[in-house]
Design a protein around this motif. Sequence first.
Motif, PDB file in Angstrom:
ATOM      1  N   ASN A 294       0.877  -1.163   0.000  1.00  0.00           N
ATOM      2  CA  ASN A 294       0.000   0.000   0.000  1.00  0.00           C
ATOM      3  C   ASN A 294       0.916   1.214   0.000  1.00  0.00           C
ATOM      4  O   ASN A 294       1.898   1.252   0.748  1.00  0.00           O
ATOM      5  CB  ASN A 294      -0.894   0.034   1.248  1.00  0.00           C
ATOM      6  N   LEU A 295       0.603   2.187  -0.830  1.00  0.00           N
ATOM      7  CA  LEU A 295       1.432   3.383  -0.944  1.00  0.00           C
ATOM      8  C   LEU A 295       0.770   4.509  -0.169  1.00  0.00           C
ATOM      9  O   LEU A 295      -0.327   4.936  -0.497  1.00  0.00           O
ATOM     10  CB  LEU A 295       1.587   3.765  -2.417  1.00  0.00           C
ATOM     11  N   LYS A 296       1.447   4.990   0.863  1.00  0.00           N
ATOM     12  CA  LYS A 296       0.913   6.058   1.691  1.00  0.00           C
ATOM     13  C   LYS A 296       1.856   7.249   1.620  1.00  0.00           C
ATOM     14  O   LYS A 296       3.078   7.072   1.594  1.00  0.00           O
ATOM     15  CB  LYS A 296       0.773   5.597   3.138  1.00  0.00           C
ATOM     16  N   PRO A 297       1.311   8.461   1.632  1.00  0.00           N
ATOM     17  CA  PRO A 297       2.174   9.645   1.611  1.00  0.00           C
ATOM     18  C   PRO A 297       3.105   9.659   2.828  1.00  0.00           C
ATOM     19  O   PRO A 297       2.666   9.426   3.953  1.00  0.00           O
ATOM     20  CB  PRO A 297       1.194  10.809   1.667  1.00  0.00           C
ATOM     21  N   ALA A 298       4.374   9.910   2.598  1.00  0.00           N
ATOM     22  CA  ALA A 298       5.351   9.935   3.685  1.00  0.00           C
ATOM     23  C   ALA A 298       5.099  11.095   4.636  1.00  0.00           C
ATOM     24  O   ALA A 298       5.433  11.029   5.812  1.00  0.00           O
ATOM     25  CB  ALA A 298       6.766  10.024   3.111  1.00  0.00           C
ATOM     26  N   SER A 299       4.495  12.154   4.129  1.00  0.00           N
ATOM     27  CA  SER A 299       4.299  13.352   4.940  1.00  0.00           C
ATOM     28  C   SER A 299       3.138  13.232   5.919  1.00  0.00           C
ATOM     29  O   SER A 299       2.928  14.121   6.734  1.00  0.00           O
ATOM     30  CB  SER A 299       4.045  14.549   4.022  1.00  0.00           C
ATOM     31  N   GLY A 300       2.355  12.147   5.807  1.00  0.00           N
ATOM     32  CA  GLY A 300       1.196  11.999   6.668  1.00  0.00           C
ATOM     33  C   GLY A 300       0.036  12.875   6.248  1.00  0.00           C
ATOM     34  O   GLY A 300      -0.893  13.096   7.011  1.00  0.00           O
ATOM     35  N   SER A 301       0.086  13.380   5.026  1.00  0.00           N
ATOM     36  CA  SER A 301      -0.999  14.233   4.540  1.00  0.00           C
ATOM     37  C   SER A 301      -2.271  13.411   4.336  1.00  0.00           C
ATOM     38  O   SER A 301      -2.267  12.190   4.435  1.00  0.00           O
ATOM     39  CB  SER A 301      -0.602  14.903   3.220  1.00  0.00           C
ATOM     40  N   ALA A 302      -3.339  14.086   4.031  1.00  0.00           N
ATOM     41  CA  ALA A 302      -4.642  13.434   3.874  1.00  0.00           C
ATOM     42  C   ALA A 302      -4.843  12.857   2.476  1.00  0.00           C
ATOM     43  O   ALA A 302      -5.945  12.463   2.125  1.00  0.00           O
ATOM     44  CB  ALA A 302      -5.746  14.439   4.188  1.00  0.00           C
ATOM     45  N   LYS A 303      -3.788  12.790   1.674  1.00  0.00           N
ATOM     46  CA  LYS A 303      -3.926  12.226   0.331  1.00  0.00           C
ATOM     47  C   LYS A 303      -4.389  10.780   0.407  1.00  0.00           C
ATOM     48  O   LYS A 303      -4.077  10.058   1.350  1.00  0.00           O
ATOM     49  CB  LYS A 303      -2.601  12.282  -0.428  1.00  0.00           C
ATOM     50  N   GLN A 304      -5.114  10.369  -0.613  1.00  0.00           N
ATOM     51  CA  GLN A 304      -5.646   9.013  -0.668  1.00  0.00           C
ATOM     52  C   GLN A 304      -4.519   7.979  -0.780  1.00  0.00           C
ATOM     53  O   GLN A 304      -3.554   8.168  -1.499  1.00  0.00           O
ATOM     54  CB  GLN A 304      -6.569   8.886  -1.873  1.00  0.00           C
ATOM     55  N   THR A 305      -4.651   6.901  -0.042  1.00  0.00           N
ATOM     56  CA  THR A 305      -3.707   5.790  -0.134  1.00  0.00           C
ATOM     57  C   THR A 305      -3.919   5.064  -1.451  1.00  0.00           C
ATOM     58  O   THR A 305      -5.043   4.867  -1.887  1.00  0.00           O
ATOM     59  CB  THR A 305      -3.929   4.814   1.034  1.00  0.00           C
ATOM     60  N   ARG A 306      -2.821   4.702  -2.106  1.00  0.00           N
ATOM     61  CA  ARG A 306      -2.892   3.909  -3.332  1.00  0.00           C
ATOM     62  C   ARG A 306      -2.273   2.556  -3.073  1.00  0.00           C
ATOM     63  O   ARG A 306      -1.513   2.382  -2.130  1.00  0.00           O
ATOM     64  CB  ARG A 306      -2.125   4.609  -4.455  1.00  0.00           C
ATOM     65  N   SER A 307      -2.579   1.619  -3.953  1.00  0.00           N
ATOM     66  CA  SER A 307      -1.992   0.289  -3.866  1.00  0.00           C
ATOM     67  C   SER A 307      -1.026   0.077  -5.012  1.00  0.00           C
ATOM     68  O   SER A 307      -1.183   0.647  -6.096  1.00  0.00           O
ATOM     69  CB  SER A 307      -3.086  -0.783  -3.917  1.00  0.00           C
ATOM     70  N   LEU A 308      -0.036  -0.751  -4.767  1.00  0.00           N
ATOM     71  CA  LEU A 308       0.924  -1.148  -5.779  1.00  0.00           C
ATOM     72  C   LEU A 308       0.704  -2.624  -6.054  1.00  0.00           C
ATOM     73  O   LEU A 308       0.667  -3.436  -5.127  1.00  0.00           O
ATOM     74  CB  LEU A 308       2.353  -0.913  -5.288  1.00  0.00           C
ATOM     75  N   PHE A 309       0.556  -2.963  -7.333  1.00  0.00           N
ATOM     76  CA  PHE A 309       0.352  -4.352  -7.747  1.00  0.00           C
ATOM     77  C   PHE A 309       1.492  -4.791  -8.661  1.00  0.00           C
ATOM     78  O   PHE A 309       2.133  -3.966  -9.319  1.00  0.00           O
ATOM     79  CB  PHE A 309      -0.969  -4.498  -8.518  1.00  0.00           C
ATOM     80  N   TRP A 310       1.706  -6.089  -8.720  1.00  0.00           N
ATOM     81  CA  TRP A 310       2.667  -6.713  -9.640  1.00  0.00           C
ATOM     82  C   TRP A 310       1.872  -7.683 -10.491  1.00  0.00           C
ATOM     83  O   TRP A 310       1.098  -8.481  -9.961  1.00  0.00           O
ATOM     84  CB  TRP A 310       3.734  -7.451  -8.853  1.00  0.00           C
ATOM     85  N   TYR A 311       2.067  -7.635 -11.825  1.00  0.00           N
ATOM     86  CA  TYR A 311       1.344  -8.543 -12.712  1.00  0.00           C
ATOM     87  C   TYR A 311       2.282  -9.135 -13.744  1.00  0.00           C
ATOM     88  O   TYR A 311       2.991  -8.418 -14.447  1.00  0.00           O
ATOM     89  CB  TYR A 311       0.201  -7.806 -13.424  1.00  0.00           C
ATOM     90  N   GLU A 312       2.293 -10.455 -13.835  1.00  0.00           N
ATOM     91  CA  GLU A 312       3.051 -11.191 -14.854  1.00  0.00           C
ATOM     92  C   GLU A 312       2.108 -11.484 -16.005  1.00  0.00           C
ATOM     93  O   GLU A 312       1.223 -12.324 -15.888  1.00  0.00           O
ATOM     94  CB  GLU A 312       3.588 -12.501 -14.270  1.00  0.00           C
ATOM     95  N   ALA A 313       2.279 -10.783 -17.126  1.00  0.00           N
ATOM     96  CA  ALA A 313       1.358 -10.892 -18.258  1.00  0.00           C
ATOM     97  C   ALA A 313       1.729 -11.976 -19.253  1.00  0.00           C
ATOM     98  O   ALA A 313       1.048 -12.142 -20.270  1.00  0.00           O
ATOM     99  CB  ALA A 313       1.256  -9.542 -18.974  1.00  0.00           C
ATOM    100  N   GLY A 314       2.800 -12.713 -18.995  1.00  0.00           N
ATOM    101  CA  GLY A 314       3.196 -13.787 -19.907  1.00  0.00           C
ATOM    102  C   GLY A 314       3.531 -13.260 -21.284  1.00  0.00           C
ATOM    103  O   GLY A 314       4.315 -12.333 -21.434  1.00  0.00           O
ATOM    104  N   ALA A 315       2.908 -13.821 -22.304  1.00  0.00           N
ATOM    105  CA  ALA A 315       3.186 -13.432 -23.690  1.00  0.00           C
ATOM    106  C   ALA A 315       2.404 -12.203 -24.137  1.00  0.00           C
ATOM    107  O   ALA A 315       2.633 -11.694 -25.234  1.00  0.00           O
ATOM    108  CB  ALA A 315       2.881 -14.595 -24.625  1.00  0.00           C
ATOM    109  N   ASP A 316       1.494 -11.698 -23.295  1.00  0.00           N
ATOM    110  CA  ASP A 316       0.701 -10.524 -23.690  1.00  0.00           C
ATOM    111  C   ASP A 316       1.601  -9.309 -23.896  1.00  0.00           C
ATOM    112  O   ASP A 316       2.503  -9.049 -23.095  1.00  0.00           O
ATOM    113  CB  ASP A 316      -0.346 -10.184 -22.629  1.00  0.00           C
TER     114      ASP A 316
END
Length: 94
Positions: A13-35
């Motif tokens: 989960n990506l959270k602002p380092a400053s502790g601001s009220a910005k929305q938390t985002r998520s980081l995903f990893w995806y293996e797309a194979g041959a796509d």
Amino acid sequence: MALNADQLSKPANLKPASGSAKQTRSLFWYEAGADAIAAVVTAGYFNGVRAQLAVGDRIQVVCNNEADFRVLKVTAVPIGTANVTTAALAVVAG
């Protein structure tokens, strides 16, 4: 090809380092194979995992049988049957 939901993982989960009220985002990893990246950024590719995604999330994608790596930004996760959309962020040559 089609999304393989088993290849999507959420390492952080990506959270602002400053502790601001910005929305938390998520980081995903995806293996797309041959796509290819062109297929992965097509509207609707990530529809099968829409419940896990939010606008602003990042998805690191390995595609073209590990020949290409991109970071995607989730741009829309509409309720219902409309397509989830993403955009590939700029590639910086090193």
